[in-house]
Design a protein around this motif. Structure first.
Motif, mmCIF file in Angstrom:
data_model
loop_
_atom_site.group_PDB
_atom_site.id
_atom_site.type_symbol
_atom_site.label_atom_id
_atom_site.label_comp_id
_atom_site.label_asym_id
_atom_site.label_seq_id
_atom_site.Cartn_x
_atom_site.Cartn_y
_atom_site.Cartn_z
ATOM 1 N N TYR A 35 0.846 -1.186 0.000
ATOM 2 C CA TYR A 35 0.000 0.000 0.000
ATOM 3 C C TYR A 35 0.888 1.245 0.000
ATOM 4 C CZ TYR A 35 -3.861 -2.943 1.749
ATOM 5 O OH TYR A 35 -4.827 -3.901 1.908
ATOM 6 N N ARG A 36 0.297 2.340 -0.458
ATOM 7 C CA ARG A 36 0.908 3.632 -0.210
ATOM 8 C C ARG A 36 -0.075 4.480 0.587
ATOM 9 N NH1 ARG A 36 2.053 7.156 -5.471
ATOM 10 N NH2 ARG A 36 2.075 8.778 -3.867
ATOM 11 N N GLN A 37 0.482 5.293 1.473
ATOM 12 C CA GLN A 37 -0.341 6.149 2.308
ATOM 13 C C GLN A 37 0.010 7.593 2.054
ATOM 14 O OE1 GLN A 37 0.094 5.830 6.623
ATOM 15 N NE2 GLN A 37 -2.018 6.475 6.910
ATOM 16 N N ASP A 38 -0.986 8.360 1.674
ATOM 17 C CA ASP A 38 -0.810 9.782 1.387
ATOM 18 C C ASP A 38 -1.902 10.568 2.096
ATOM 19 O OD1 ASP A 38 -0.322 8.245 -1.585
ATOM 20 O OD2 ASP A 38 1.294 9.530 -0.838
ATOM 21 N N PRO A 39 -1.587 11.768 2.585
ATOM 22 C CA PRO A 39 -2.604 12.582 3.270
ATOM 23 C C PRO A 39 -3.839 12.780 2.408
ATOM 24 C CG PRO A 39 -0.423 13.537 3.526
ATOM 25 C CD PRO A 39 -0.264 12.410 2.541
ATOM 26 N N GLY A 40 -5.000 12.555 3.026
ATOM 27 C CA GLY A 40 -6.255 12.755 2.315
ATOM 28 C C GLY A 40 -6.702 11.583 1.469
ATOM 29 N N HIS A 41 -5.838 10.584 1.326
ATOM 30 C CA HIS A 41 -6.182 9.421 0.494
ATOM 31 C C HIS A 41 -6.259 8.120 1.290
ATOM 32 C CE1 HIS A 41 -5.891 11.402 -3.438
ATOM 33 N NE2 HIS A 41 -4.914 12.105 -2.904
ATOM 34 N N GLY A 42 -5.869 8.152 2.540
ATOM 35 C CA GLY A 42 -5.864 6.917 3.301
ATOM 36 C C GLY A 42 -4.847 5.948 2.733
ATOM 37 N N LEU A 43 -5.179 4.675 2.754
ATOM 38 C CA LEU A 43 -4.307 3.653 2.185
ATOM 39 C C LEU A 43 -4.860 3.209 0.841
ATOM 40 C CD1 LEU A 43 -3.450 3.391 5.244
ATOM 41 C CD2 LEU A 43 -2.822 1.064 4.646
ATOM 42 N N ARG A 44 -3.986 3.124 -0.131
ATOM 43 C CA ARG A 44 -4.385 2.660 -1.453
ATOM 44 C C ARG A 44 -3.532 1.470 -1.851
ATOM 45 N NH1 ARG A 44 -4.149 8.031 -5.006
ATOM 46 N NH2 ARG A 44 -2.276 8.329 -3.711
ATOM 47 N N LEU A 45 -4.194 0.444 -2.322
ATOM 48 C CA LEU A 45 -3.519 -0.808 -2.671
ATOM 49 C C LEU A 45 -2.773 -0.658 -3.991
ATOM 50 C CD1 LEU A 45 -3.153 -3.843 -1.931
ATOM 51 C CD2 LEU A 45 -5.186 -4.283 -3.334
ATOM 52 N N ILE A 46 -1.506 -1.055 -3.987
ATOM 53 C CA ILE A 46 -0.686 -0.967 -5.198
ATOM 54 C C ILE A 46 -0.713 -2.314 -5.938
ATOM 55 C CG2 ILE A 46 1.599 -0.438 -6.130
ATOM 56 C CD1 ILE A 46 2.182 1.052 -3.493
ATOM 57 N N PHE B 104 -10.114 0.743 2.127
ATOM 58 C CA PHE B 104 -9.959 1.539 3.339
ATOM 59 C C PHE B 104 -10.617 2.899 3.174
ATOM 60 C CE2 PHE B 104 -7.043 -0.700 6.128
ATOM 61 C CZ PHE B 104 -6.472 -1.640 5.280
ATOM 62 N N GLY B 105 -11.111 3.442 4.278
ATOM 63 C CA GLY B 105 -11.533 4.835 4.302
ATOM 64 C C GLY B 105 -10.315 5.742 4.368
ATOM 65 N N THR B 106 -10.551 7.038 4.318
ATOM 66 C CA THR B 106 -9.442 8.004 4.291
ATOM 67 C C THR B 106 -8.906 8.341 5.675
ATOM 68 O OG1 THR B 106 -11.089 9.753 4.196
ATOM 69 C CG2 THR B 106 -10.119 9.068 2.108
ATOM 70 N N GLY B 107 -9.532 7.792 6.715
ATOM 71 C CA GLY B 107 -8.995 7.957 8.057
ATOM 72 C C GLY B 107 -9.581 9.131 8.821
ATOM 73 N N THR B 108 -9.642 8.985 10.145
ATOM 74 C CA THR B 108 -10.053 10.055 11.054
ATOM 75 C C THR B 108 -8.993 10.194 12.126
ATOM 76 O OG1 THR B 108 -12.411 9.636 10.732
ATOM 77 C CG2 THR B 108 -11.762 10.843 12.721
ATOM 78 N N LYS B 109 -8.451 11.397 12.256
ATOM 79 C CA LYS B 109 -7.454 11.654 13.295
ATOM 80 C C LYS B 109 -8.170 12.058 14.569
ATOM 81 C CE LYS B 109 -3.625 12.944 10.291
ATOM 82 N NZ LYS B 109 -2.668 13.984 9.884
#
Lengths: 112, 114
Positions: A35-46, B104-109
């Motif tokens: 996965y990659r994790q980027d702000p505003g996108h959560g986790l996205r499967l590669i 996954f959702g985008t998360g909640t801090k």
């Protein structure tokens, strides 16, 4: 904690260079994921793997390739890194495809 | 295909106050539901999950979530938060019928204020 390690933990590279990230597990789980994790996108499967030499694409696979020659190792390769691939990369494993995933500590990649 | 919506990107709450983190999903098939927690500079770890049976599931550290099929929701609650609960929380779904990709959702801090 599940036995998952990622290497390297941090990497800075330049645009256009190849990069390989390694995920190693000691749990003998069948499924492995990147996965990659980027702000505003959560986790996205590669990409993910459902067995040795069995892999499939995720939602953001462009620019990435993977290989799994052994149960315990799952490699993620950026053939020619771009700045848009600056991210935190997580490896995960699971015993069954619908089961809990266990995550590694992550690799922070910066592409200049 | 399925989707997960976590409308609140950040939730500040005072210590010892109750909190609810919202998760709604969309799917044309039955799903399993998960909440994962991510502490700073760490990977995600499972908090709780709903697979079948009782629609109310609990974690060992006082969180609970209730699966509401009619409202397609799986909100996470805790009656009294602690400073140590400060983290990012992710809701996730996966179809029950054989392996398909988890979403996954985008998360909640969650920020707990002393």
């Amino acid at each position: 904690d599940a036995g998952i390690t990622q290497s390297p933990r941090h990497k800075v590279t330049e645009t256009g260079t190849p990069v390989t990230l390694r995920c190693h597990q000691t749990e003998n789980h069948r499924y492995m994921y990147w996965y990659r994790q980027d702000p505003g996108h959560g986790l996205r499967l590669i990409h993910y793997s459902y067995g040795v030499k069995d892999t499939d694409k995720g939602e953001v696979s462009d620019g990435y390739s993977v290989s799994r020659s052994k149960t315990e190792d799952f490699l993620l390769t950026l053939e020619s890194a771009t700045s848009s691939q600056t991210s935190v990369y997580f490896c995960a494993i699971s015993n069954e495809g619908t089961d809990t995933q266990y995550f590694g500590p992550g690799t922070r990649l910066t592409v200049l | 295909a399925q989707s997960v919506t976590q409308l609140d990107s950040q939730v500040p709450v005072f210590e010892e106050a109750p909190v609810e983190l919202r998760c709604n999903y969309s799917s044309s098939v039955s799903v399993y539901l998960f909440w994962y927690v991510q502490y700073p500079n760490q990977g995600l770890q499972l908090l709780l999950k709903y697979l079948s049976g009782s629609t109310l599931v609990e974690s060992i550290n006082g969180f609970e979530a209730e699966f509401n099929k009619s409202q397609t929701s799986f909100h996470l609650r805790k009656p009294s938060v602690h400073i140590s609960d400060t983290a990012e929380y992710f809701c996730a779904v996966i179809p029950t019928g054989g392996y398909q990709k988890v979403t996954f959702g985008t998360g909640t801090k969650l920020q707990v204020i002393p």
